[in-house]
Scaffold this active site. Structure first.
Site, PDB file in Angstrom:
ATOM      1  N   THR A   1       0.867  -1.187   0.000  1.00  0.00           N
ATOM      2  CA  THR A   1       0.000   0.000   0.000  1.00  0.00           C
ATOM      3  C   THR A   1       0.900   1.233   0.000  1.00  0.00           C
ATOM      4  O   THR A   1       1.656   1.452   0.953  1.00  0.00           O
ATOM      5  CB  THR A   1      -0.889  -0.003   1.258  1.00  0.00           C
ATOM      6  OG1 THR A   1      -1.618  -1.228   1.260  1.00  0.00           O
ATOM      7  CG2 THR A   1      -1.860   1.167   1.260  1.00  0.00           C
TER       8      THR A   1
ATOM      9  N   ALA B   1     -19.971   0.007  16.869  1.00  0.00           N
ATOM     10  CA  ALA B   1     -19.411   1.120  17.642  1.00  0.00           C
ATOM     11  C   ALA B   1     -18.600   0.593  18.817  1.00  0.00           C
ATOM     12  O   ALA B   1     -18.870  -0.486  19.338  1.00  0.00           O
ATOM     13  CB  ALA B   1     -20.541   2.005  18.161  1.00  0.00           C
ATOM     14  N   GLY B   2     -17.602   1.349  19.217  1.00  0.00           N
ATOM     15  CA  GLY B   2     -16.780   0.927  20.343  1.00  0.00           C
ATOM     16  C   GLY B   2     -15.528   1.769  20.443  1.00  0.00           C
ATOM     17  O   GLY B   2     -15.579   2.971  20.175  1.00  0.00           O
TER      18      GLY B   2
ATOM     19  N   CYS C   1      -3.021  -1.213   9.431  1.00  0.00           N
ATOM     20  CA  CYS C   1      -3.457  -0.662   8.139  1.00  0.00           C
ATOM     21  C   CYS C   1      -4.273   0.614   8.242  1.00  0.00           C
ATOM     22  O   CYS C   1      -3.805   1.678   7.844  1.00  0.00           O
ATOM     23  CB  CYS C   1      -4.246  -1.709   7.370  1.00  0.00           C
ATOM     24  SG  CYS C   1      -3.219  -3.102   6.894  1.00  0.00           S
TER      25      CYS C   1
HETATM   26  C1  UDX Z   1      -8.048  -3.763   6.899  1.00  0.00           C
HETATM   27  C2  UDX Z   1      -8.999  -3.859   5.686  1.00  0.00           C
HETATM   28  O1  UDX Z   1     -10.264  -4.385   6.113  1.00  0.00           O
HETATM   29  C3  UDX Z   1      -8.383  -4.738   4.617  1.00  0.00           C
HETATM   30  O2  UDX Z   1      -9.218  -4.803   3.473  1.00  0.00           O
HETATM   31  C4  UDX Z   1      -7.038  -4.149   4.247  1.00  0.00           C
HETATM   32  O3  UDX Z   1      -6.396  -4.952   3.269  1.00  0.00           O
HETATM   33  C5  UDX Z   1      -6.158  -4.025   5.478  1.00  0.00           C
HETATM   34  O4  UDX Z   1      -6.811  -3.261   6.474  1.00  0.00           O
HETATM   35  P1  UDX Z   1      -7.477  -5.326   8.984  1.00  0.00           P
HETATM   36  O5  UDX Z   1      -6.464  -4.308   9.394  1.00  0.00           O
HETATM   37  O6  UDX Z   1      -7.115  -6.772   9.046  1.00  0.00           O
HETATM   38  O7  UDX Z   1      -7.944  -5.057   7.479  1.00  0.00           O
HETATM   39  O8  UDX Z   1      -8.725  -5.114   9.959  1.00  0.00           O
HETATM   40  P2  UDX Z   1     -10.268  -4.765   9.841  1.00  0.00           P
HETATM   41  O9  UDX Z   1     -11.060  -6.014   9.917  1.00  0.00           O
HETATM   42  O10 UDX Z   1     -10.538  -3.855   8.715  1.00  0.00           O
HETATM   43  O11 UDX Z   1     -10.497  -3.969  11.214  1.00  0.00           O
HETATM   44  C6  UDX Z   1      -9.756  -2.770  11.472  1.00  0.00           C
HETATM   45  C7  UDX Z   1     -10.083  -2.211  12.827  1.00  0.00           C
HETATM   46  O12 UDX Z   1     -11.403  -1.667  12.844  1.00  0.00           O
HETATM   47  C8  UDX Z   1     -10.031  -3.200  14.007  1.00  0.00           C
HETATM   48  O13 UDX Z   1      -9.365  -2.568  15.099  1.00  0.00           O
HETATM   49  C9  UDX Z   1     -11.487  -3.448  14.339  1.00  0.00           C
HETATM   50  O14 UDX Z   1     -11.666  -3.752  15.699  1.00  0.00           O
HETATM   51  C10 UDX Z   1     -12.097  -2.092  13.996  1.00  0.00           C
HETATM   52  N1  UDX Z   1     -13.543  -2.161  13.667  1.00  0.00           N
HETATM   53  C11 UDX Z   1     -13.961  -2.865  12.579  1.00  0.00           C
HETATM   54  C12 UDX Z   1     -14.465  -1.460  14.435  1.00  0.00           C
HETATM   55  O15 UDX Z   1     -14.099  -0.784  15.422  1.00  0.00           O
HETATM   56  N2  UDX Z   1     -15.802  -1.509  14.093  1.00  0.00           N
HETATM   57  C13 UDX Z   1     -16.238  -2.222  13.028  1.00  0.00           C
HETATM   58  O16 UDX Z   1     -17.439  -2.199  12.774  1.00  0.00           O
HETATM   59  C14 UDX Z   1     -15.298  -2.926  12.233  1.00  0.00           C
END
Ligand code: UDX
Length: 378
Positions: free
Chosen positions: A63, A194-195, A202
């Site tokens: 990226t 939410a949280g 990433c």
């Molecule tokens: C992300 C993208 O989803 C992925 O497509 C990209 O290639 C890399 O970055 P990832 O970092 O594995 O993937 O995590 P992701 O599942 O996206 O969650 C990211 C963060 O958001 C986590 O800390 C998760 O707890 C938080 N989250 C996710 C929320 O707080 N609320 C949600 O509804 C969803």
């Protein structure tokens, strides 16, 4: 590996017979700046370039700030004029890497000519046969697709966390609100949890690097909203700490706080920019005695935050706790029996930082239950 088709090496000369070279190294946030650190990508290109045979294709997966692919393309051509470069961003989620590789929801290829596209079509032959959408783009668009997608996801999470703040002020319930708006297919229910917000390797660094790049390109205003997305996200962690203080009469000194979860999300042992550990370490700095549990991430967490306490079992973690914080929504925690846990703690107060515990169950067991974006119940 047995078939001899998968080999690992640290010898770059071994690349000389390869038709395609994927560059998959990381682009972390640079210390002291919002921008991405390009050291590893540049080094990888320079290492591969002299060994890229005529007709071979170097494919970037990292990226990167938009404009990188063109720069690397020109750099490659100087060393190996008959090799070519394409950009093929990945969208892997941690914990689902194999699934997302074998069954991606789209393939995006940034190319400068048909023959590069044809090489990639050959690489992804099976996925094309399975009708995975194939999007051909130019180099900058392919680079932008990745950061745009992650910015959208970050925005969606911060949107619902902003609604959580309003719900708190208005005595509403963000979990019901999220469920209700999520039924509209134009909105969709995913990424509306939410949280304490997003962390990991990433989303946080990608939105920051995107802002830094837009600044350089003279498009600062277009991404100004991402600054707000970032602040809403970091504010969620502070709101959690305020809830902790409110329940412990402001003074955290000597209080025992059990933290359930260290990974930035469940099903991962990654603790990079983990909201859970950020909160745990801030509470610890304020004088509390913090014990962290996580099904997979204890070792990584300990390496980063050696001063925190760690427990191998949930029972050990919550023993004599003044307060229990639920910060990463592992299924183990949702499956907990609040009646049994109550017997171990000193005070039966739980704060759900992920809106993932079954509130009615905990209330029925006699717990005080707090959560971000929901009215408090005693
Ligand atoms: C992300 C993208 O989803 C992925 O497509 C990209 O290639 C890399 O970055 P990832 O970092 O594995 O993937 O995590 P992701 O599942 O996206 O969650 C990211 C963060 O958001 C986590 O800390 C998760 O707890 C938080 N989250 C996710 C929320 O707080 N609320 C949600 O509804 C969803």
């Amino acid at each position: 590996m047995k078939s001899g088709r998968l080999v690992f090496t640290t010898d770059f000369a071994a690349l000389k017979d390869c038709d395609v070279h994927f560059i998959c190294v990381g682009t972390p946030q640079t210390k002291g700046s919002l921008a991405a650190d390009m050291t590893y990508v540049n080094a990888a290109l320079d290492a591969v370039a002299p060994h890229a045979k005529p007709g071979s294709l170097v494919v970037g997966k990292s990226t990167v700030p938009v404009g990188t692919a063109q720069r690397l393309h020109d750099r490659l051509k100087k060393v190996s004029p008959q090799a070519d470069l394409a950009w093929n961003p990945e969208f892997l989620r941690e914990g689902f890497a194999v699934e997302d590789t074998l069954r991606p929801n789209r393939l995006v290829v940034g190319v400068t000519n048909d023959s590069s596209e044809n090489i990639l079509k050959e690489v992804y032959k099976d996925l094309l046969a399975a009708n995975i959408p194939w999007i051909r783009a130019d180099l900058p668009t392919a680079e932008l697709v990745k950061v745009a997608a992650n910015s959208f996801l970050a925005t969606k999470i911060s949107f619902i966390n902003a609604m959580a703040e309003v719900c708190e002020a208005a005595n509403g319930d963000v979990t019901v609100l999220a469920q209700a708006i999520g039924h509209d297919p134009r909105i969709g229910s995913r990424f509306l949890q939410a949280g304490i917000g997003f962390g990991g390797g990433c989303l946080p660094k990608d939105i920051r690097a995107f802002m830094a790049r837009a600044d350089e390109l003279g498009a600062r205003q277009a991404l100004e909203f991402l600054r707000e997305i970032d602040s809403i996200n970091l504010r969620a962690r502070q709101r959690m700490i305020e809830l902790v203080r409110a329940d412990l009469s402001e003074d955290l000194k000597g209080k025992k706080i059990a933290v359930l979860g260290a990974a930035f999300k469940p099903d991962s042992d990654d603790v990079r920019d983990s909201p859970a550990l950020d909160i745990a370490s801030q509470i610890h700095s304020a004088g509390a005695d913090v014990i962290v549990h996580d099904p997979k991430a204890i070792e990584n967490a300990r390496a980063r935050f050696p001063r925190l306490g760690f427990a191998q079992s949930i029972e050990e973690c919550v023993k004599d706790a003044d307060l229990v914080l639920h910060l990463t929504e592992w299924k183990e925690y949702r499956a907990l029996d609040p009646v049994a846990v109550k017997k171990l703690v000193k005070n039966a107060i739980v704060i759900d930082g992920r809106n993932h515990l079954d509130r009615e169950k905990w209330l029925a067991a006699g717990w005080k239950f707090r959560a971000l974006g929901r009215t408090h119940h005693n």
